[in-house]
Design a protein around this motif. Structure first.
Motif, PDB file in Angstrom:
ATOM      1  N   LYS A 602      37.602  -4.101  -1.798  1.00  0.00           N
ATOM      2  CA  LYS A 602      39.038  -4.058  -1.554  1.00  0.00           C
ATOM      3  C   LYS A 602      39.435  -2.816  -0.763  1.00  0.00           C
ATOM      4  O   LYS A 602      40.234  -2.887   0.186  1.00  0.00           O
ATOM      5  N   GLU A 603      38.848  -1.684  -1.126  1.00  0.00           N
ATOM      6  CA  GLU A 603      39.136  -0.447  -0.398  1.00  0.00           C
ATOM      7  C   GLU A 603      38.576  -0.508   1.014  1.00  0.00           C
ATOM      8  O   GLU A 603      39.187  -0.001   1.963  1.00  0.00           O
ATOM      9  N   ALA A 604      37.413  -1.164   1.170  1.00  0.00           N
ATOM     10  CA  ALA A 604      36.823  -1.321   2.504  1.00  0.00           C
ATOM     11  C   ALA A 604      37.744  -2.156   3.399  1.00  0.00           C
ATOM     12  O   ALA A 604      37.930  -1.845   4.581  1.00  0.00           O
ATOM     13  N   VAL A 605      38.328  -3.208   2.819  1.00  0.00           N
ATOM     14  CA  VAL A 605      39.264  -4.040   3.572  1.00  0.00           C
ATOM     15  C   VAL A 605      40.483  -3.222   3.984  1.00  0.00           C
ATOM     16  O   VAL A 605      40.940  -3.268   5.130  1.00  0.00           O
ATOM     17  N   ARG A 606      41.023  -2.430   3.057  1.00  0.00           N
ATOM     18  CA  ARG A 606      42.210  -1.633   3.354  1.00  0.00           C
ATOM     19  C   ARG A 606      41.946  -0.627   4.459  1.00  0.00           C
ATOM     20  O   ARG A 606      42.728  -0.495   5.403  1.00  0.00           O
ATOM     21  N   GLN A 607      40.825   0.082   4.353  1.00  0.00           N
ATOM     22  CA  GLN A 607      40.504   1.092   5.369  1.00  0.00           C
ATOM     23  C   GLN A 607      40.152   0.441   6.714  1.00  0.00           C
ATOM     24  O   GLN A 607      40.436   1.002   7.772  1.00  0.00           O
ATOM     25  N   MET A 608      39.529  -0.717   6.641  1.00  0.00           N
ATOM     26  CA  MET A 608      39.229  -1.456   7.871  1.00  0.00           C
ATOM     27  C   MET A 608      40.520  -1.765   8.630  1.00  0.00           C
ATOM     28  O   MET A 608      40.610  -1.549   9.850  1.00  0.00           O
ATOM     29  N   LEU A 609      41.518  -2.244   7.918  1.00  0.00           N
ATOM     30  CA  LEU A 609      42.798  -2.563   8.541  1.00  0.00           C
ATOM     31  C   LEU A 609      43.472  -1.308   9.092  1.00  0.00           C
ATOM     32  O   LEU A 609      43.976  -1.296  10.218  1.00  0.00           O
ATOM     33  N   SER A 610      43.481  -0.235   8.315  1.00  0.00           N
ATOM     34  CA  SER A 610      44.132   1.010   8.747  1.00  0.00           C
ATOM     35  C   SER A 610      43.521   1.558  10.029  1.00  0.00           C
ATOM     36  O   SER A 610      44.237   2.044  10.913  1.00  0.00           O
ATOM     37  N   SER A 611      42.199   1.473  10.129  1.00  0.00           N
ATOM     38  CA  SER A 611      41.512   2.110  11.260  1.00  0.00           C
ATOM     39  C   SER A 611      41.406   1.225  12.498  1.00  0.00           C
ATOM     40  O   SER A 611      41.219   1.733  13.604  1.00  0.00           O
ATOM     41  N   CYS A 612      41.513  -0.099  12.348  1.00  0.00           N
ATOM     42  CA  CYS A 612      41.243  -0.999  13.477  1.00  0.00           C
ATOM     43  C   CYS A 612      42.474  -1.661  14.085  1.00  0.00           C
ATOM     44  O   CYS A 612      42.394  -2.198  15.188  1.00  0.00           O
ATOM     45  N   VAL A 613      43.592  -1.637  13.369  1.00  0.00           N
ATOM     46  CA  VAL A 613      44.758  -2.394  13.832  1.00  0.00           C
ATOM     47  C   VAL A 613      45.248  -1.910  15.198  1.00  0.00           C
ATOM     48  O   VAL A 613      45.568  -2.718  16.072  1.00  0.00           O
ATOM     49  N   VAL A 614      45.275  -0.613  15.424  1.00  0.00           N
ATOM     50  CA  VAL A 614      45.801  -0.072  16.685  1.00  0.00           C
ATOM     51  C   VAL A 614      44.985  -0.567  17.874  1.00  0.00           C
ATOM     52  O   VAL A 614      45.536  -1.083  18.858  1.00  0.00           O
ATOM     53  N   SER A 615      43.659  -0.414  17.783  1.00  0.00           N
ATOM     54  CA  SER A 615      42.819  -0.839  18.909  1.00  0.00           C
ATOM     55  C   SER A 615      42.873  -2.347  19.097  1.00  0.00           C
ATOM     56  O   SER A 615      42.829  -2.849  20.227  1.00  0.00           O
ATOM     57  N   LEU A 616      42.996  -3.083  17.986  1.00  0.00           N
ATOM     58  CA  LEU A 616      43.070  -4.541  18.071  1.00  0.00           C
ATOM     59  C   LEU A 616      44.366  -4.987  18.748  1.00  0.00           C
ATOM     60  O   LEU A 616      44.351  -5.845  19.640  1.00  0.00           O
ATOM     61  N   ILE A 617      45.477  -4.396  18.354  1.00  0.00           N
ATOM     62  CA  ILE A 617      46.767  -4.755  18.950  1.00  0.00           C
ATOM     63  C   ILE A 617      46.808  -4.346  20.424  1.00  0.00           C
ATOM     64  O   ILE A 617      47.341  -5.078  21.270  1.00  0.00           O
ATOM     65  N   ALA A 618      46.237  -3.187  20.740  1.00  0.00           N
ATOM     66  CA  ALA A 618      46.213  -2.725  22.136  1.00  0.00           C
ATOM     67  C   ALA A 618      45.503  -3.728  23.029  1.00  0.00           C
ATOM     68  O   ALA A 618      45.983  -4.088  24.112  1.00  0.00           O
ATOM     69  N   SER A 619      44.344  -4.192  22.581  1.00  0.00           N
ATOM     70  CA  SER A 619      43.557  -5.129  23.375  1.00  0.00           C
ATOM     71  C   SER A 619      44.209  -6.499  23.437  1.00  0.00           C
ATOM     72  O   SER A 619      44.363  -7.085  24.505  1.00  0.00           O
ATOM     73  N   SER A 620      44.628  -7.017  22.282  1.00  0.00           N
ATOM     74  CA  SER A 620      45.163  -8.381  22.233  1.00  0.00           C
ATOM     75  C   SER A 620      46.522  -8.488  22.910  1.00  0.00           C
ATOM     76  O   SER A 620      46.848  -9.522  23.505  1.00  0.00           O
ATOM     77  N   SER A 621      47.337  -7.439  22.827  1.00  0.00           N
ATOM     78  CA  SER A 621      48.674  -7.507  23.417  1.00  0.00           C
ATOM     79  C   SER A 621      48.609  -7.701  24.925  1.00  0.00           C
ATOM     80  O   SER A 621      49.470  -8.360  25.513  1.00  0.00           O
ATOM     81  N   VAL A 622      47.580  -7.125  25.554  1.00  0.00           N
ATOM     82  CA  VAL A 622      47.421  -7.307  27.000  1.00  0.00           C
ATOM     83  C   VAL A 622      47.129  -8.770  27.312  1.00  0.00           C
ATOM     84  O   VAL A 622      47.722  -9.362  28.215  1.00  0.00           O
ATOM     85  N   MET A 623      46.210  -9.385  26.544  1.00  0.00           N
ATOM     86  CA  MET A 623      45.902 -10.812  26.739  1.00  0.00           C
ATOM     87  C   MET A 623      47.144 -11.662  26.507  1.00  0.00           C
ATOM     88  O   MET A 623      47.409 -12.613  27.247  1.00  0.00           O
ATOM     89  N   ILE A 624      47.890 -11.338  25.474  1.00  0.00           N
ATOM     90  CA  ILE A 624      49.090 -12.118  25.139  1.00  0.00           C
ATOM     91  C   ILE A 624      50.114 -12.015  26.262  1.00  0.00           C
ATOM     92  O   ILE A 624      50.661 -13.029  26.730  1.00  0.00           O
ATOM     93  N   VAL A 625      50.380 -10.796  26.716  1.00  0.00           N
ATOM     94  CA  VAL A 625      51.381 -10.588  27.768  1.00  0.00           C
ATOM     95  C   VAL A 625      50.925 -11.205  29.089  1.00  0.00           C
ATOM     96  O   VAL A 625      51.713 -11.860  29.786  1.00  0.00           O
TER      97      VAL A 625
END
Length: 685
Positions: A602-625
């Protein structure tokens, strides 16, 4: 690997200079890359309609009519005058009007009313025009000048000319908007004002090199030309960002900048390479299509990602080494907030969301396979475009129409007459222009003038030009093509049928046959890459199923919205979405595996989300736009729909990776630990 990177980064200035020179050379090559806007040209060479067109081009000077030109408010002499003017346009190889089928100098009331109405109705003349492929854009433009804005030109030639003109302008607008948005995203997600410029320079070089080296193919499709540069930016942006972030982390561990870069390269190579390989394979799977627009796009996109990977591993490290001091001086505070609250929220709802995911999986799969499709180019331009308005104007007077050309071996006029009579009985056939119908069975060829004879009879074939009251595509059209072919087969062992409806029929047969093969091979290839890179038996199943479900959800929207879609865009986007967005799942999972060696699930999932969301949104937002920009700006229906599917598909993948994948990793944690080599998960308390 360490030795290789030591050599690569030994002389930064030299490496950057080599890339700069190669980029300039490729920039010079770019204008010489041909762009093909005709979908029909990408049919397999062995398809019946392609063979028919090849035979016709060898036997006759005039090809299949590919334009309908309507001029209103005319007298018969004025109509003949317009015919002469249109015939004189460079690139017009043939033009047919009423005077080619009957004697217009006798009263029209004495002529076949149906035949007259095919060419001259309500004071409007309709010309059937054949324009050479290499002159389409210029010829259509000149014909428009001759007939004026109040009249109309439609057909595949006009569609191709409109696509050529509009797409070039629209792609430029999309590219500018994309660059502006990418710079904005990089400023928001990086820590230095200079860093975005360094990244833009790196993948800018990769894009120019990819577009310039397309000269190797001679000509590429309009789909590849329009989509490849922006897609290359979208799918490869995160490679550079990820490398720079690794470099910043490694600098905290060592004071030697050169050593820090080598360490960053060594640590980031496995994940970047796995991500890049799955993307390349997703695109390369398009090369297995018999419909050649797939291989065209697959090669261009796969080459682009491969060049981006080379740029990231060779050019980017050296650019960073030359500019890191400047980046240090221009550091700014983070603009993006931390996602700890978001991570806590997702961990609370991830189990119910995983259950919802399981519930919608099968319905979305069934809906995505129950869509209705367009297969050809007849619906590419909507009513709001110039081509759409012209088509509507012509059809308002003359209805929907198509022209087929049926070629049969010459010599047996009696058999040809029987064939013609049987074809004319078909309700969709409004008229037939042939030697036996125009001249008669008994009249010898030498009694006919050379110009008329050359249109109907060649060295080896006689041809029947069929004017049809039918759509360019659809169930009724496809049934008509089958009926004409079966009728011709009753009388001749060898025959050739060509026309837009015929080409669309063959296109339908080709692309539907490609679908299952391309998807299965793409899925299998991505699965194998994940199996080898992650060394896990379970994770490839979870990741591929997650992204495939996102694809099914994306493609189920048209079904529930009762929208007809272009089958080609459906076929292409399935491979693009799999190859481009499975990266997001890889990024999350790779981070989760590392965190599970230190924390409970559970803690691994939480930290995974905290650390990866920014880079994921940065990459995906370009594809979306990029996708939605193409969808809203492009007037070309196929490109607009492709863009819409890419934007919405990336959003679907992002939602599943953010909200569903954490729950799947949590639920199947025990199986993942047992089926993943060197997992070394810490035991749950």
């Amino acid at each position: 690997m360490k030795k290789f990177y030591s050599i690569i980064t030994a002389k930064p200035k030299l490496v950057v200079m080599i890339f700069l020179l190669f980029s300039v050379l490729c920039g010079i090559m770019m204008p010489f890359v041909g762009v093909n806007y005709d979908i029909a040209d990408y049919l397999p060479s062995e398809s019946p309609s392609t063979v028919a067109i090849d035979v016709m081009s060898g036997e006759y000077t005039g090809g299949i009519p590919n334009a309908r030109v309507m001029v209103k408010d005319l007298t018969l002499p004025q109509a003949l005058d317009y015919k002469e003017k249109i015939a004189a346009v460079e690139g017009v190889t043939d033009i047919t009007w009423l005077d080619d089928s009957c004697d217009i100098y006798q009263p029209l009331e004495t002529l076949d009313r149906t035949l007259v109405d095919d060419y001259f109705k309500d004071g409007a003349a309709l010309y059937s025009v054949t324009i050479a492929e290499e002159n389409v854009t210029e010829a259509v433009g000149e014909i428009r000048e001759i007939i004026g804005e109040d009249n109309a030109i439609t057909g595949t030639a006009a569609s191709t000319a409109a696509a050529t003109k509009n797409t070039l302008e629209e792609v430029s607008v999309i590219a500018v908007c994309t660059v502006i948005f990418v710079i904005f995203i990089l400023i928001m997600t990086t820590n230095s004002w200079v860093e975005p410029l360094v990244i833009m320079l790196g993948f800018g070089a990769a894009i120019v090199i990819n577009m310039g080296t397309n000269l190797l193919f001679g000509t590429i499709s309009f789909v590849s030309n329009a989509a490849a540069p922006t897609l290359q930016i979208a799918v490869s942006l995160d490679y550079s960002v990820f490398l720079i972030h690794r470099f910043e982390q490694c600098r905290k561990e060592t004071s030697d900048v050169h050593e820090a870069m080598i360490e960053a390269l060594c640590k980031s190579t496995p994940s970047i390479l796995a991500s890049g390989l799955t993307t390349v394979i997703g695109f390369a799977a398009l090369c297995l299509m018999r419909f050649r627009i797939g291989p065209d796009m697959g090669l261009v996109l796969a080459k682009g990602v491969a060049i981006s990977l080379i740029s990231v591993f060779v050019l980017m490290p050296n650019l960073v080494l030359l500019t890191y001091r400047l980046m240090d001086k221009t550091v700014h505070r983070p603009f993006v907030p931390k996602f700890d609250g978001f991570a806590r929220m997702v961990t609370k709802v991830m189990i119910p969301l995983a259950v919802i995911f399981a519930v919608i999986m099968i319905p979305s799969y069934l809906a995505s396979n129950a869509n209705s499709y367009y297969y050809g180019a007849s619906y590419i331009f909507g009513k709001g475009t110039e081509y759409g308005r012209d088509t509507e104007a012509v059809e308002a007077v003359y209805g929907k129409s198509d022209t087929y050309v049926l070629m049969v071996p010459k010599g047996d006029n009696v058999t040809m007459k029987k064939l013609s009579d049987k074809i004319q009985v078909l309700p969709q056939v409004s008229s037939v222009l042939s030697y036996v119908d125009t001249v008669g069975v008994e009249i010898p060829e030498q009694y006919l003038d050379e110009e008329t004879l050359s249109k109907l009879v060649s060295e080896n074939y006689s041809r029947l030009v069929l004017n049809l009251d039918t759509e360019y595509e659809g169930a009724d059209t496809f049934a008509l093509v089958e009926e004409i072919r079966s009728t011709a087969a009753e009388f001749y062992d060898t025959y050739h049928l060509a026309g837009q409806g015929v080409t669309t029929y063959d296109l339908m047969k080709t692309v539907t046959g490609d679908m299952l093969k391309v998807n299965l091979i793409a899925i299998a290839a991505v699965f194998i890459v994940l199996l080898l890179t992650m060394k896990s038996l379970s994770l490839p199943f979870i990741l591929v199923l997650s992204i495939e479900t996102a694809i099914w959800v994306n493609m189920s929207f048209p079904y529930f919205m009762d929208t007809t879609i272009f089958y080609i865009s459906y076929l292409i986007v399935s491979s693009i979405q799999l190859g481009a967005t499975v990266d997001y799942a890889i990024l999350f999972t790779d981070r989760y595996l590392g965190l599970r060696k230190e924390y409970g699930k559970k803690e691994a999932v939480r930290q995974m989300l905290s650390s990866c969301v920014v880079s994921l949104i940065a990459s995906s937002s370009v594809m979306i736009v990029v996708g939605f920009l193409m969808g809203f700006i492009s007037t070309h229906g196929l490109l607009a729909q492709l863009g819409l599917f890419i934007g919405r598909g990336t959003l679907c993948s992002l939602m599943i990776v953010l909200f569903v994948l954490p729950g799947l990793l949590y639920l199947f944690d025990g199986i993942i630990g047992k089926t993943t080599l060197h997992s070394e998960f810490v035991k749950e308390r």
